[in-house]
Scaffold this motif. Structure first.
Motif: not given
Length: 623
Positions: A149-172
């Motif tokens: 989660x620290x490596x591939x969680x929301x913080x990393x996903x948010x860099x993507x231009x396509x990113x829409x969001x994550x579940x509160x737990x961060x795993x989806x």
């Protein structure tokens, strides 16, 4: 669904080490330097979101190549570099990783994975999700913090231009991809989605009700040796709780099991859902960084799938070992295949295509329009109900105002149903109506619409050029013998116009016909030459509207089908049409001044202009 036996969770590390047959290489932890990054990005460019052809890349389980116990991450790094290099040429719009990035999910392995994925950061949007080797396998997405989660969680996903969001737990997470002139939803779900996670996924779908969706997760289907896939235990839960009731989900992709496989299930809306398993960790060199490309072609209504190793592909063929040569590209039925998807029809339940509105007649009357016939209320008095017969004597007005009205007539005492009104039409046709002709031979039957004896178009010779356009649709199935049925023509014998060099002096001086092979034939006798220059198209499809245009520039004739120039246009000169002052007809062609069979299919808007039009000026143009 009948319960299927579940696959055994084999000790994969043992199997891989037995199968590799090559020394294990200790993974390098060197960070991609600036020069390497520039080389990887060279020539990559950006994807074209408007092109009807685009690619979604899928990266399956890489756990045996990112293993702190001893592995080689270079195949994975090379795959990521390859995707960046090919992004523009293959129009790669996204990469979806489907779990088991690492073997143990440790801090050290996640640091290495972080370094490897930097090859693609900022150059191509992607998603990563958990596999059972990335997190404690006895937990679901409510497990709390992990190195993953620290490596591939929301913080990393948010860099993507396509990113829409994550579940509160961060795993989806979910992404919205611009491709093919529309948006697509991609769900990246944890390997064990909790009830909370499924509710979150449903909320995402509910907020994006018009977007077709691809669901990616680690565990959904498994396959037998023949490649026939079945839902796993967790997969059944996802199918019942999320996939089957949401018509938007048309494709799912997962890893975890081997061998690869696929199946198609029917959802609650009666539509197909394609479920694919892709995983090659059991193959030579831990899968050798295998990647799968899903190449969407919205024009052909197909998704072409291929699987290969960019790392092995980069080697000279003569330098590849036997195992490398066997692994560089996989062509089995579960690895290389095509999936037919009528995208408009498949997505119609939640995102029906927006058809262009009907256009008034005065919007499609370019300079030089000689005649324009359409079969909606503006062009046909007393429009009947859909499927109802068009009465003999019914008049289709010439909306150009030039007095070339057409009057309906049945041939050979044919029954009323040989000519009916239809609401069907080409999507780009100005009027949203057509006529359905049910002509045939043995015995001859049909109907035509003819101009009056003194209509101006009867004697026009078009020596400065012309454009003849019409919309056609052939029935599916295409039953019976309809060889060389006429679409439109001028009446009279070519011999009476002094033409002797053609196929027969009994054929008319100008006609558009359909051959027995469903080729469009345009044959014309020019005004000042004894010749019959003829254009031939390819075989027309059945069950689909087609636009035909015949363009003459005063010297030569060119036929276009759906705006594309055909190959078999005559090279010989063709100036004007040797008309005889006899009626123009729609729905049939005379021979020896007699109509035989009539047209079989639909005819829509038909227009004749006394000059050569450019394709962008055809009736299909919405400008």
């Amino acid at each position: 669904m009948v319960d299927e036996p579940q696959p055994r969770d084999f000790g994969r590390r043992t199997l891989l080490q037995a199968a590799i047959g090559a020394p294990v290489v200790v993974a390098s932890t060197t960070v991609l330097n600036g020069a390497e990054a520039n080389a990887a990005a060279a020539g990559s460019g950006k994807a074209d979101p408007r092109s009807p052809r685009f690619t979604v890349a899928v990266l399956p389980d890489t756990q045996y190549l990112i293993d702190e116990g001893g592995s080689d991450h270079e195949p994975v790094r090379e795959t990521l570099r390859y995707l960046v290099r090919q992004r523009k040429s293959d129009n790669i719009v996204f990469m979806a990783q489907i779990g088991d990035v690492t073997e143990h999910g440790s801090e050290q392995e996640m640091r290495l994975a972080d370094q490897v994925f930097r090859a693609i950061d900022g150059k191509l949007p992607y998603s990563v999700l958990t596999g059972n080797h990335d997190v404690p396998s006895d937990t679901d997405d409510q497990r709390g913090p992990t190195p993953y989660l620290r490596t591939f969680g929301p913080a990393r996903s948010a860099r993507m231009s396509t990113y829409g969001g994550s579940s509160p737990d961060g795993y989806n997470s979910y992404h919205m991809i611009d491709a093919g002139g529309r948006q697509w939803l991609l769900l990246a779900l944890d390997w064990r989605v909790s009830e909370q996670g499924m509710r979150w996924a449903q909320q995402v779908i509910d907020r994006h009700r018009t977007l077709p969706a691809i669901l990616t997760t680690h565990d959904l289907v498994w396959a037998d040796e023949a490649g026939s896939a079945r839902l796993s235990g967790h997969g059944q839960r996802l199918w019942d709780g999320l996939i089957r009731r949401n018509d938007q989900i048309f494709l799912t992709i997962n890893g975890h099991y081997w061998p690869p496989g696929r199946t198609t299930l029917t959802n609650d809306h009666g539509n197909p859902v394609h479920l694919h398993l892709t995983n090659y960790q059991d193959r030579y060199y831990g899968g050798a960084g295998m990647v799968r490309l899903y190449s969407f072609d919205l024009a052909r209504n197909v998704v072409d799938v291929e699987t290969f190793s960019p790392w092995l592909l980069a080697r000279r063929p003569q330098d590849r070992t036997t195992l490398e040569a066997e692994t560089v590209e996989l062509t089995g039925d579960a690895d290389r295949f095509s999936v037919e998807v009528d995208f408009d029809q498949r997505f119609a339940g939640f995102a029906p295509p927006a058809a262009p509105p009907a256009r008034p007649a005065d919007a499609v009357l370019p300079r030089g329009t000689v005649a324009y016939w359409r079969f909606d209320r503006s062009g046909l008095a007393g429009t009947p109900a859909d499927g109802a017969p068009l009465l003999a004597g019914a008049v289709a007005r010439d909306l150009s105002g030039n007095g070339n009205d057409l009057t309906a007539r049945r041939l050979h005492s044919s029954p009323a149903e040989v000519l009916t009104w239809s609401a069907e039409h080409h999507v780009a046709q100005p009027a949203h109506a057509s006529l359905r002709f049910d002509g045939g031979r043995n015995p001859d039957r049909g109907a035509v619409l003819r101009t009056a004896a003194r209509a101006p178009i009867n004697s026009m010779t078009f020596e400065s050029g012309y454009t003849i356009e019409t919309f056609l649709k052939l029935p599916d199935p295409f039953e019976g013998d309809h060889a060389f049925m006429g679409v439109l023509s001028w009446e009279g014998r070519s011999g009476d116009a002094g033409k002797t060099a053609g196929w027969s002096q009994d054929e008319p001086t100008c006609s558009l016909n359909i051959s027995g092979e469903r080729f469009v034939q345009y044959v014309v006798y020019p005004k000042h030459r004894d010749a019959d220059p003829t254009s031939w198209s390819h075989a027309l499809p059945v069950g689909r509207w087609t636009h035909i245009a015949v363009v003459n520039d005063g010297r030569r004739t060119t036929m276009y089908v759906d705006g594309s120039k055909i190959a078999r246009n005559p090279a010989e000169e063709s100036k004007g049409i040797a008309t005889l002052g006899k009626p123009f007809a729609l729905g049939g062609t005379q021979f020896a001044e007699r109509y035989g069979q009539g047209f079989y299919g639909w005819i829509g808007d038909t227009r004749i202009v006394s000059r050569a039009l450019r394709p962008e000026e055809f009736m299909t143009s919405l400008r």
